[in-house]
Scaffold this motif. Sequence first.
Motif, PDB file in Angstrom:
ATOM      1  N   ARG A  39     -62.852  -3.099  17.086  1.00 16.04           N
ATOM      2  CA  ARG A  39     -61.466  -2.815  16.693  1.00 16.04           C
ATOM      3  C   ARG A  39     -60.999  -1.467  17.264  1.00 16.04           C
ATOM      4  O   ARG A  39     -59.845  -1.326  17.692  1.00 16.04           O
ATOM      5  N   ARG A 153     -58.276 -11.099   2.109  1.00 16.36           N
ATOM      6  CA  ARG A 153     -57.546 -10.214   3.012  1.00 16.36           C
ATOM      7  C   ARG A 153     -56.283  -9.665   2.339  1.00 16.36           C
ATOM      8  O   ARG A 153     -55.598  -8.815   2.900  1.00 16.36           O
ATOM      9  N   ARG A 165     -59.015 -16.225  15.054  1.00 18.40           N
ATOM     10  CA  ARG A 165     -60.171 -15.353  15.336  1.00 18.40           C
ATOM     11  C   ARG A 165     -61.482 -16.099  15.119  1.00 18.40           C
ATOM     12  O   ARG A 165     -62.411 -15.975  15.904  1.00 18.40           O
ATOM     13  N   ASP A 169     -64.056 -16.514  18.088  1.00 17.71           N
ATOM     14  CA  ASP A 169     -65.382 -15.884  17.946  1.00 17.71           C
ATOM     15  C   ASP A 169     -66.508 -16.909  18.019  1.00 17.71           C
ATOM     16  O   ASP A 169     -67.607 -16.580  18.454  1.00 17.71           O
TER      17      ASP A 169
HETATM   18  O1  CDP Z   1     -63.653  -7.802   8.953  1.00 16.64           O
HETATM   19  P1  CDP Z   1     -63.572  -9.056   9.773  1.00 16.64           P
HETATM   20  O2  CDP Z   1     -64.725  -9.971   9.496  1.00 16.64           O
HETATM   21  O3  CDP Z   1     -62.268  -9.698   9.736  1.00 16.64           O
HETATM   22  O4  CDP Z   1     -63.720  -8.651  11.272  1.00 16.64           O
HETATM   23  P2  CDP Z   1     -64.560  -7.494  11.886  1.00 16.64           P
HETATM   24  O5  CDP Z   1     -65.984  -7.563  11.439  1.00 16.64           O
HETATM   25  O6  CDP Z   1     -63.843  -6.214  11.701  1.00 16.64           O
HETATM   26  O7  CDP Z   1     -64.548  -7.902  13.427  1.00 16.64           O
HETATM   27  C1  CDP Z   1     -63.338  -7.963  14.158  1.00 16.64           C
HETATM   28  C2  CDP Z   1     -63.572  -8.767  15.412  1.00 16.64           C
HETATM   29  O8  CDP Z   1     -64.531  -8.098  16.237  1.00 16.64           O
HETATM   30  C3  CDP Z   1     -64.135 -10.162  15.220  1.00 16.64           C
HETATM   31  O9  CDP Z   1     -63.106 -11.121  14.988  1.00 16.64           O
HETATM   32  C4  CDP Z   1     -64.851 -10.412  16.533  1.00 16.64           C
HETATM   33  O10 CDP Z   1     -63.955 -10.836  17.525  1.00 16.64           O
HETATM   34  C5  CDP Z   1     -65.339  -9.027  16.928  1.00 16.64           C
HETATM   35  N1  CDP Z   1     -66.755  -8.770  16.624  1.00 16.64           N
HETATM   36  C6  CDP Z   1     -67.697  -9.257  17.495  1.00 16.64           C
HETATM   37  O11 CDP Z   1     -67.361  -9.946  18.434  1.00 16.64           O
HETATM   38  N2  CDP Z   1     -69.010  -8.944  17.321  1.00 16.64           N
HETATM   39  C7  CDP Z   1     -69.406  -8.201  16.292  1.00 16.64           C
HETATM   40  N3  CDP Z   1     -70.706  -7.898  16.175  1.00 16.64           N
HETATM   41  C8  CDP Z   1     -68.463  -7.727  15.354  1.00 16.64           C
HETATM   42  C9  CDP Z   1     -67.132  -8.046  15.542  1.00 16.64           C
END
Ligand code: CDP
Length: 210
Positions: A39, A153, A165, A169
């Motif tokens: 992010r 959320r 997302r 992902d």
């Molecule tokens: O909090 P939330 O689960 O919504 O998302 P986050 O953990 O803040 O991660 C945001 C975005 O980062 C995810 O939708 C993935 O696209 C990416 N991400 C990833 O690709 N690999 C990770 N180890 C962590 C996050």
Amino acid sequence: MSALIIAIDGPAGSGKSTVARALAERLGWSFLDTGAMYRAITVEALRRQLNVRDDAALAALSASSVVRTLPRVTINGRDVEDEIRTEPVNEAVSIVAANPLVRASMVARQREFADAQPIGTVVEGRDITTVVFPSATIKVYLSASLEERVRRRGGDEEPASLARRDDADSTRAASPLRVAHDAIEIDTTSRDVNDVVEEIVECLHQKTSS
Ligand code: CDP
């Protein structure tokens, strides 16, 4: 690598950050929110008006940027804690995170971070159990119903954005979100945080005493 790692993966809103933070506190371990790193890179890319689909530009940005997640999320010394959860970032982060060069740079730093911790680290994200720490002491995959994940959320992210997302992902070529074959799967839909934390602590005790 530090001796002990608890790796937690799961989709948006499955409870990863809340559970991982509480677990780290309970055990006196360090905590790493890897999503905050992707992010932070996204915030900076948008601020510089880069095309987030320009792989070379994003790779150069991530290679040259210093990202910290604690005590607050910063990139190159600028506090972005409040910006990382805004809608433009929600919309672009999965594109940035699909870039294999950005991932390679972030994964190296995640391993370095864990390596420098005195006892153990609780790390959460999308590829932690499968790619970053495939030999973690404990691997956990958290899930929850889409309805519950949207509710958690608290209106900060549109259901359609969350679903987009999830899809991006789990279908991307580079380190997609998937359940590791040896992960403990926990559905957190109607579970209390402490309850989930205690279940993982119990697994850790069983693993480390055997
Ligand atoms: O909090 P939330 O689960 O919504 O998302 P986050 O953990 O803040 O991660 C945001 C975005 O980062 C995810 O939708 C993935 O696209 C990416 N991400 C990833 O690709 N690999 C990770 N180890 C962590 C996050």
